[in-house]
Design a protein around this motif. Structure first.
Motif, mmCIF file in Angstrom:
data_model
loop_
_atom_site.group_PDB
_atom_site.id
_atom_site.type_symbol
_atom_site.label_atom_id
_atom_site.label_comp_id
_atom_site.label_asym_id
_atom_site.label_seq_id
_atom_site.Cartn_x
_atom_site.Cartn_y
_atom_site.Cartn_z
ATOM 1 N N GLN A 34 0.861 -1.189 0.081
ATOM 2 C CA GLN A 34 -0.032 0.067 0.093
ATOM 3 C C GLN A 34 1.149 1.174 -0.021
ATOM 4 O O GLN A 34 2.052 1.261 0.572
ATOM 5 N N ARG A 35 0.473 2.188 -0.592
ATOM 6 C CA ARG A 35 1.294 3.530 -0.852
ATOM 7 C C ARG A 35 0.764 4.388 0.294
ATOM 8 O O ARG A 35 -0.549 4.874 0.437
ATOM 9 N N MET A 36 1.560 4.675 1.420
ATOM 10 C CA MET A 36 1.244 5.269 2.542
ATOM 11 C C MET A 36 2.047 6.417 2.810
ATOM 12 O O MET A 36 3.302 6.395 2.463
ATOM 13 N N ARG A 37 1.451 7.580 3.647
ATOM 14 C CA ARG A 37 2.553 8.613 4.281
ATOM 15 C C ARG A 37 2.932 8.092 5.396
ATOM 16 O O ARG A 37 2.494 7.598 6.494
ATOM 17 N N VAL A 38 4.248 7.959 5.599
ATOM 18 C CA VAL A 38 4.976 7.526 6.811
ATOM 19 C C VAL A 38 5.840 8.623 7.159
ATOM 20 O O VAL A 38 6.689 9.359 6.497
ATOM 21 N N GLU A 44 10.734 13.574 9.051
ATOM 22 C CA GLU A 44 10.398 13.859 7.757
ATOM 23 C C GLU A 44 9.223 12.938 7.553
ATOM 24 O O GLU A 44 9.023 11.863 7.843
ATOM 25 N N VAL A 45 8.310 13.562 6.446
ATOM 26 C CA VAL A 45 7.071 12.831 6.050
ATOM 27 C C VAL A 45 7.283 12.468 4.518
ATOM 28 O O VAL A 45 7.536 13.379 3.725
ATOM 29 N N SER A 46 7.088 11.265 4.075
ATOM 30 C CA SER A 46 7.403 10.870 2.818
ATOM 31 C C SER A 46 6.374 9.635 2.509
ATOM 32 O O SER A 46 5.792 9.010 3.550
ATOM 33 N N ALA A 65 -2.375 14.246 11.313
ATOM 34 C CA ALA A 65 -3.178 14.818 10.164
ATOM 35 C C ALA A 65 -2.820 16.091 9.382
ATOM 36 O O ALA A 65 -2.273 16.988 10.426
ATOM 37 N N ARG A 66 -2.881 16.117 8.175
ATOM 38 C CA ARG A 66 -2.267 17.333 7.756
ATOM 39 C C ARG A 66 -3.360 18.610 8.054
ATOM 40 O O ARG A 66 -4.521 18.540 8.231
#
Length: 69
Positions: A34-38, A44-46, A65-66
């Motif tokens: 799954q493509r996740m924000r980590v 850093e967030v990527s 949360a953003r």
């Protein structure tokens, strides 16, 4: 990058399709990615490709949360 978990390194495996007459042909088993924000250890967030096993086990730290801008 490719289809590999960025946490544990899990990637596709190779096996056989087996027909009723026992003829074997090659096939691949893909990891459930799954493509996740980590959030990385340095803060850093990527976006990363992460397998569901790592998500379930808590090896992935999700960022807050953003903020609404």
């Amino acid at each position: 990058m490719g289809k590999e978990c960025s946490i544990c390194g899990k990637k596709r495996q190779v096996g056989n399709n087996v027909s009723h007459s026992n003829i074997k042909t090659k096939r691949t088993f893909g990891a459930n990615l799954q493509r996740m924000r980590v959030q990385l250890p340095n803060g850093e967030v990527s976006r990363e490709m992460v397998c569901t096993t790592c998500l379930r086990s808590g090896r992935v730290v999700k960022p807050a949360a953003r903020s609404a801008e």
